[in-house]
Design a protein around this motif. Structure first.
Motif, mmCIF file in Angstrom:
data_model
loop_
_atom_site.group_PDB
_atom_site.id
_atom_site.type_symbol
_atom_site.label_atom_id
_atom_site.label_comp_id
_atom_site.label_asym_id
_atom_site.label_seq_id
_atom_site.Cartn_x
_atom_site.Cartn_y
_atom_site.Cartn_z
ATOM 1 N N GLY C 70 0.868 -1.166 0.000
ATOM 2 C CA GLY C 70 0.000 0.000 0.000
ATOM 3 C C GLY C 70 0.902 1.213 0.000
ATOM 4 O O GLY C 70 1.448 1.623 -1.022
ATOM 5 N N PRO C 131 -5.166 4.527 12.590
ATOM 6 C CA PRO C 131 -3.758 4.476 12.978
ATOM 7 C C PRO C 131 -3.167 5.887 12.928
ATOM 8 O O PRO C 131 -3.641 6.728 12.167
ATOM 9 C CB PRO C 131 -3.118 3.575 11.912
ATOM 10 C CG PRO C 131 -4.115 3.397 10.832
ATOM 11 C CD PRO C 131 -5.455 3.699 11.417
ATOM 12 N N SER C 145 -2.104 -5.531 7.656
ATOM 13 C CA SER C 145 -1.257 -5.456 8.849
ATOM 14 C C SER C 145 -2.111 -5.587 10.104
ATOM 15 O O SER C 145 -1.586 -5.586 11.213
ATOM 16 C CB SER C 145 -0.455 -4.150 8.867
ATOM 17 O OG SER C 145 -1.313 -3.042 8.932
ATOM 18 N N GLY C 148 -4.570 -1.042 14.110
ATOM 19 C CA GLY C 148 -5.437 -0.479 15.138
ATOM 20 C C GLY C 148 -5.184 1.014 15.160
ATOM 21 O O GLY C 148 -4.614 1.557 14.224
ATOM 22 N N HIS C 380 -1.098 3.364 23.354
ATOM 23 C CA HIS C 380 -2.550 3.450 23.454
ATOM 24 C C HIS C 380 -2.920 2.736 24.745
ATOM 25 O O HIS C 380 -3.137 1.524 24.753
ATOM 26 C CB HIS C 380 -3.219 2.762 22.256
ATOM 27 C CG HIS C 380 -2.580 3.096 20.935
ATOM 28 N ND1 HIS C 380 -2.605 4.355 20.394
ATOM 29 C CD2 HIS C 380 -1.903 2.334 20.046
ATOM 30 C CE1 HIS C 380 -1.990 4.350 19.228
ATOM 31 N NE2 HIS C 380 -1.542 3.134 18.991
HETATM 32 C C1 LIG Z 1 4.436 7.202 12.439
HETATM 33 C C2 LIG Z 1 3.718 5.927 12.291
HETATM 34 C C3 LIG Z 1 2.641 5.665 13.116
HETATM 35 C C4 LIG Z 1 1.937 4.478 13.005
HETATM 36 N N1 LIG Z 1 0.878 4.293 13.817
HETATM 37 C C5 LIG Z 1 0.171 3.158 13.722
HETATM 38 C C6 LIG Z 1 -0.955 2.939 14.577
HETATM 39 O O1 LIG Z 1 -1.332 3.804 15.369
HETATM 40 N N2 LIG Z 1 -1.618 1.764 14.459
HETATM 41 C C7 LIG Z 1 -1.236 0.822 13.552
HETATM 42 O O2 LIG Z 1 -1.867 -0.210 13.494
HETATM 43 N N3 LIG Z 1 -0.183 1.000 12.749
HETATM 44 C C8 LIG Z 1 0.537 2.137 12.801
HETATM 45 N N4 LIG Z 1 1.612 2.316 11.964
HETATM 46 C C9 LIG Z 1 2.008 1.239 11.036
HETATM 47 C C10 LIG Z 1 1.388 1.330 9.630
HETATM 48 O O3 LIG Z 1 1.205 2.649 9.251
HETATM 49 C C11 LIG Z 1 0.074 0.611 9.521
HETATM 50 O O4 LIG Z 1 0.299 -0.746 9.724
HETATM 51 C C12 LIG Z 1 -0.631 0.786 8.173
HETATM 52 O O5 LIG Z 1 -1.880 0.197 8.245
HETATM 53 C C13 LIG Z 1 0.083 0.204 6.980
HETATM 54 O O6 LIG Z 1 -0.552 0.632 5.800
HETATM 55 P P1 LIG Z 1 0.237 0.754 4.425
HETATM 56 O O7 LIG Z 1 -0.711 1.145 3.371
HETATM 57 O O8 LIG Z 1 1.403 1.623 4.595
HETATM 58 O O9 LIG Z 1 0.677 -0.746 4.187
HETATM 59 P P2 LIG Z 1 2.045 -1.351 3.708
HETATM 60 O O10 LIG Z 1 3.105 -1.019 4.659
HETATM 61 O O11 LIG Z 1 2.290 -1.021 2.305
HETATM 62 O O12 LIG Z 1 1.705 -2.896 3.830
HETATM 63 C C14 LIG Z 1 1.426 -3.513 5.058
HETATM 64 C C15 LIG Z 1 1.220 -4.992 4.831
HETATM 65 O O13 LIG Z 1 0.058 -5.203 4.058
HETATM 66 C C16 LIG Z 1 0.338 -5.910 2.859
HETATM 67 N N5 LIG Z 1 -0.551 -5.353 1.842
HETATM 68 C C17 LIG Z 1 -0.743 -4.052 1.531
HETATM 69 N N6 LIG Z 1 -1.722 -3.939 0.606
HETATM 70 C C18 LIG Z 1 -2.143 -5.181 0.335
HETATM 71 C C19 LIG Z 1 -3.150 -5.723 -0.528
HETATM 72 N N7 LIG Z 1 -3.915 -4.943 -1.283
HETATM 73 N N8 LIG Z 1 -3.327 -7.068 -0.568
HETATM 74 C C20 LIG Z 1 -2.553 -7.868 0.206
HETATM 75 N N9 LIG Z 1 -1.615 -7.410 1.046
HETATM 76 C C21 LIG Z 1 -1.415 -6.089 1.111
HETATM 77 C C22 LIG Z 1 1.811 -5.720 2.632
HETATM 78 O O14 LIG Z 1 2.342 -6.791 1.911
HETATM 79 C C23 LIG Z 1 2.331 -5.666 4.051
HETATM 80 O O15 LIG Z 1 2.496 -6.945 4.544
HETATM 81 C C24 LIG Z 1 2.333 3.505 12.046
HETATM 82 C C25 LIG Z 1 3.398 3.781 11.210
HETATM 83 C C26 LIG Z 1 4.092 4.972 11.306
HETATM 84 C C27 LIG Z 1 5.221 5.249 10.377
#
Ligand SMILES: Cc1cc2nc3c(=O)[nH]c(=O)nc-3n(C[C@H](O)[C@H](O)[C@H](O)COP(=O)(O)OP(=O)(O)OC[C@H]3O[C@@H](n4cnc5c(N)ncnc54)[C@H](O)[C@@H]3O)c2cc1C
Ligand code: SF4
Ligand code: SF4
Lengths: 112, 324, 470
Positions: C70, C131, C145, C148, C380
């Motif tokens: 993503g 998030p 992922s 939350g 949290h």
């Molecule tokens: C500053 C900061 C704060 C954060 N705070 C939080 C928080 O409060 N809570 C929280 O849960 N997370 C948090 N995160 C972590 C992260 O942002 C989350 O997990 C977010 O949901 C990931 O989304 P993304 O689009 O970046 O996914 P990616 O990082 O691109 O992918 C995440 C996973 O999903 C898979 N994936 C993505 N798209 C698909 C698809 N279409 N089909 C199959 N698999 C797929 C990828 O292979 C990977 O395994 C934080 C990160 C940062 C940098």
């Protein structure tokens, strides 16, 4: 020649980016471009890689740098306040001055 | 040398030779002022930086080249480079701006001039010395060419005895206020935007509306005013005083959205798409859009296609402050 | 141009494949300083499930690893490629439908959560999983992922809000299918939807999601409190729950971290001591009463300072959320001041039963002191989720090793306290060992075998995000 110290200034600013992507949704060009290089996170990373000498300029990198509007929307959204327009403009200048390793043909384009 | 490089060097060369980044007729930048008989000498000058005047030419050049080159997707730089190599001399490309557009930007400038007078500001005009600021060279990273040009512009301003300049658009304001000091040794000029001047006069009671426009309009903040210069509330105060009921688009003030104009030089199709997005937002809020920058004026104006009327703030203000 | 890239172009069309090395590098880095050891050969930008299907069938035949992505904002290396092909959902970013009557939004995976919420707000609705990375995070990434967010204590995590999915399988035909329902109640045999949620892109590729949505709360009152003593803060948090209130937001930051935030980012209020930020959703009429109750409770439990706001808008205006929001940039800047440019923060993500929070915080601080590592601590607190951020320099081997060692200690601590090694970020590359230890502690070593077997059923050739989770 670009101003003395420009390279250091741009590299320092680009190095501050944490690669979180919080800036991207605000960017007007990203949603129309073919890839992440048409958004702030990509532009800063491309600039960093070029300035650190990790890669030579490529056509896509040049297109990335020259399609930026320098509008600054990204900077407002960046939690670290990275000055993306400064990085992009500075990288353009260094590229045109030939100090990033030669010039290449570029083909800026829309996605699709 | 690639097409992009080629065009950028051409642009630089063009500024070097003529002072302007594309072919324009001699005297085009001060034609608007001819009927006004503004003083030629003073310490405070109105400095337009010719950006309003250039806007119709940029619009026309881009459209002409888009017509010449049928291949979709190829950027303007490619087309321009091709066109250039075909005709060798850029000056042979006759740029024919839309007369209505020329008339419009000249009206904006006359409005600014009138407003300053209405506010009791004493100023002179530069006429042939109202040179382009070179900001496009700077933005594109053509630092050397920009520096040479900026020094020339500054020298000319000093020759005319300028101590303070009043600017009319965001890009020129930024160039002189934030960029020139870094490139021009000993730079010493006070730089104020006409919006700041008028806003101050309004606050001090030196500028009073003679009519209330009784009209509703959506305001579009130019990126450079809102995010680089912090000029956000001044135009709002002035427009409200003029009797304009202001509506805010979903993204405004510091979070404003670009009109797309700056992409024109590299990828006009991108500029169009962004203008389209922004116009959609603005037209969703009201059918009159107020802009404060020539690039926004042209780009949004073209994207409006009957959905909204796009006007420059100066024109509205002039009507309300009896400076028309 | 690589051979694989030209084959992909022939398969999917010229415009959907990029193999420029500098662009490919943009899909090979994560916000916690992790980078791909081997750059992928190309990035593919599907525009439909059909494109994904063709790609997966091709990858299956050729045994090419595929890494779905993503926004690559995930932590712990979930989305990092190692060679192969990146499958980026940047272009599948449409909101297909919002139905208030059915209480669902149907979206493509590339929609960012914040953008979804902007759209839903027009209907008076929200997607409650927020998030801290909502500005970047995509729906596909959040689903995979198992994300939350701040509202976790009340609304849970992604697994509670995904009703149905369209997925594509890495098999011979790139099978496209829909699983789950468009209703909250749904008993479709084994719950495959929940299996995909949190599967980190290792089982199937998500190409569309039916999400449950919730009405925006009528109003939210906010209180920001600071405590000298950690026990007092925890007792206040416990008391709120004991009084039968389920806050929307309950965020924590330890005193040293508050100092770090103030030092590197500044704060609009006087911030000193351990921070507790509480938001409670209320009917508009109850605003005054609930706020008085909340502030009174926080003070009774020993808060040295309490700031109150009668609405979210007022809280924003007065900067009450800024301290929490500055956590991430402060962590990064702190890391860089301590270890030099290029340093990053490795973000941990443990959860313990809220009753054991005080022990967990003390344990984490002990690890910090033992290892002498610059560390910031927030979390949290409503759901017992802590995010210690360990500063390290990704380019310095020793620094990486020390950070990982501390990371492991913290995971063990969570397991000892009856918690989990990952609450919301996922397993990825960094927590596979932790996952094994956690399952062993539960006497559930067999669970890993089951997981591996499941992986084989979905992805027999091990081409989908290989090397992650199990
Ligand atoms: C500053 C900061 C704060 C954060 N705070 C939080 C928080 O409060 N809570 C929280 O849960 N997370 C948090 N995160 C972590 C992260 O942002 C989350 O997990 C977010 O949901 C990931 O989304 P993304 O689009 O970046 O996914 P990616 O990082 O691109 O992918 C995440 C996973 O999903 C898979 N994936 C993505 N798209 C698909 C698809 N279409 N089909 C199959 N698999 C797929 C990828 O292979 C990977 O395994 C934080 C990160 C940062 C940098
Ligand atoms: S300055 Fe460039 S990168 Fe930043 S938002 Fe504007 S166009 Fe995008
Ligand atoms: S928001 Fe700032 S730190 Fe994050 S990717 Fe964008 S420029 Fe980098």
């Amino acid at each position: 020649m670009p101003a003395a110290g420009l390279r250091e200034r741009v590299l320092e600013e680009a190095g501050r980016c944490a690669y979180c992507g919080f800036c991207e949704a605000a960017c007007p060009t990203l949603r129309h471009g073919p890839h992440r290089g048409y958004g702030p996170r990509g532009r800063v990373e491309i600039a960093r890689r070029l300035l650190e000498g990790l890669s030579k300029p490529t056509g896509e990198a040049v297109a990335s740098l020259f399609t930026c509007l320098l509008c600054g929307a990204c900077r407002v959204k960046c939690p670290l306040g990275v000055d993306v327009p400064l990085v992009v403009r500075g990288a353009r200048s260094l590229y045109l001055a030939g100090v990033l390793g030669g010039r290449v043909g570029a083909r800026p384009r829309l996605r699709g | 040398m690639s097409a992009l490089d080629q065009v950028l060097s051409l642009m630089a060369e063009y500024v070097e030779r003529t002072g302007f980044p594309l072919p324009v007729p001699k005297g085009f930048q001060y034609r608007w002022a001819e009927p006004l008989g503004l003083p030629r000498r003073g310490r405070v000058y109105l400095y337009t930086g010719a950006l309003y005047q250039l806007a119709p030419y940029v619009e026309a050049l881009v459209e002409q080249l888009e017509r010449v080159e049928e291949r979709p997707g190829a950027g303007i730089v490619l087309r321009l480079a091709r066109a250039v190599s075909r005709v060798v001399d850029l000056s042979k490309i006759a740029v024919r701006p839309d007369p209505a557009r020329v008339e419009q930007v000249e009206r904006v400038l006359r409005s600014v001039a009138g407003l300053l007078r209405a506010a009791g500001v004493e100023y002179a005009y530069l006429y042939e010395d109202d040179l382009y600021s070179g900001i496009l060279l700077y933005d594109m990273g053509l630092d050397e060419a920009f520096e040479r040009h900026a020094r020339r512009v500054y020298a000319r301003l000093r020759e005319r005895g300028a101590e303070k300049v009043i600017t009319v658009d965001p890009h020129t304001t930024r160039a002189l206020r934030q960029v020139y000091p870094e490139y021009v040794p000993g730079f010493d000029l006070e730089v104020v935007s006409y919006l700041e001047v008028l806003d101050e006069a309004l606050g001090a009671g030196r500028l009073r509306p003679s009519a209330s426009l009784g009209l509703r309009a959506v305001i579009h903040d130019p990126c450079v005013y809102a995010r680089f210069l912090g000029i956000v509330e001044q135009p709002r105060r002035l427009l409200r005083a003029a009797g304009v009921e202001l509506a805010e688009p979903p993204r405004s003030r510091r979070m404003t959205y670009c009109c797309g104009g700056p992409a024109e030089a590299v990828l006009p199709a991108l500029a169009r798409r962004i203008a389209e997005t922004r116009m959609g937002e603005l037209a969703g809020v009201g059918d009159t859009v107020v802009t404060l920058c020539p690039i926004c004026l042209v780009n949004l104006g073209r994207a409006a296609r009957g959905r909204a009327r796009v006007v420059d703030a100066a024109e509205l203000l002039a009507r309300a402050f009896g400076a028309g | 141009m690589g051979r694989l890239a030209s084959e992909l172009r022939a398969l999917l069309g010229e415009g959907k494949v990029v193999d420029d090395p500098l662009v490919v590098a943009l899909y090979s880095r994560a916000p916690d300083g992790l980078e791909a050891e081997e750059l992928p050969e190309a990035v593919v930008f599907p525009e439909s499930a059909e494109d994904v299907s063709r790609l997966l069938a091709f990858a299956y035949r050729r045994g090419v690893p595929v890494y779905p992505q993503g926004s690559t904002s995930s932590l712990g290396g979930l989305a990092l490629p190692s060679g192969g092909v990146v499958l980026s959902f940047e272009r599948m970013d449409r909101i297909r439908e919002v139905s208030v009557v059915d209480g669902v939004a149907v979206v493509e995976p590339g929609v960012r959560i914040e953008e979804l919420n902007v759209e839903l707000a027009r209907y008076g609705y929200m997607f409650p999983i927020d998030p801290a990375s909502a500005a970047a995070a995509t729906v596909g990434g959040a689903i995979n992922s198992g994300a939350g967010g701040m509202r976790g204590a009340k609304y849970g995590t992604m697994r509670d809000w995904v009703l149905g999915l369209q997925i594509v399988l890495p098999d011979e035909r790139g099978t496209v299918m829909r699983i789950g329902c468009r209703t909250v109640k749904c008993r479709q045999g084994y719950d495959l939807v929940r299996l995909i949620v949190g599967s980190e892109g290792t089982l199937a590729v998500v190409t569309e999601a039916v999400l449950r949505i919730a009405p925006l709360p009528e109003n939210v009152v906010v209180a920001l409190a600071f405590y000298e003593r950690l026990e007092d803060l925890v007792s206040a948090a416990v008391a709120i729950k004991e009084e039968g209130v389920q806050p929307l937001i309950m965020e924590f930051m330890d005193a040293d971290t508050v100092d770090i935030v103030v030092k590197y980012r500044g704060a609009p209020v006087e911030a000193r001591g351990h921070m507790l930020l509480v938001g409670v959703d209320v009917n508009r009429e109850a605003t005054g009463r609930v706020l008085r109750w909340l502030a009174g409770l926080l003070r009774r439990h020993g808060a040295s300072r309490v700031y109150e706001a009668r609405s979210m808008a007022e809280a924003e205006e007065r900067g009450l959320l800024d301290v929490r929001r500055a956590l991430f940039p402060a962590q990064v800047e702190y890391a860089r001041r301590a270890l030099g440019p290029g340093a990053q923060a490795l973000l941990e993500d443990i959860a313990v039963p809220p009753s054991r929070l005080a022990e967990a915080v003390e344990g984490v601080l002990r690890v910090r002191d033992e290892y002498g590592l610059p560390m910031a601590l927030g979390g949290h607190i409503g759901d017992g989720n802590l995010h210690p951020a360990i500063a390290y320099n990704p380019r310095d081997r020793r620094s990486v090793e020390r950070a990982h060692a501390a990371f492991r200690e913290i995971m063990r601590l969570a397991v000892r306290l009856g918690g989990t090694v990952s609450a919301e970020h996922g397993i990825g590359l960094l927590k596979r060992e932790g996952l094994r230890e956690e399952l062993e502690a539960l006497g559930a070593s067999k669970a890993l075998e089951i997981m591996r077997a499941i992986k084989r059923v979905f992805d027999p050739k091990n081409i989908l995000n290989p090397g992650k989770v199990v």
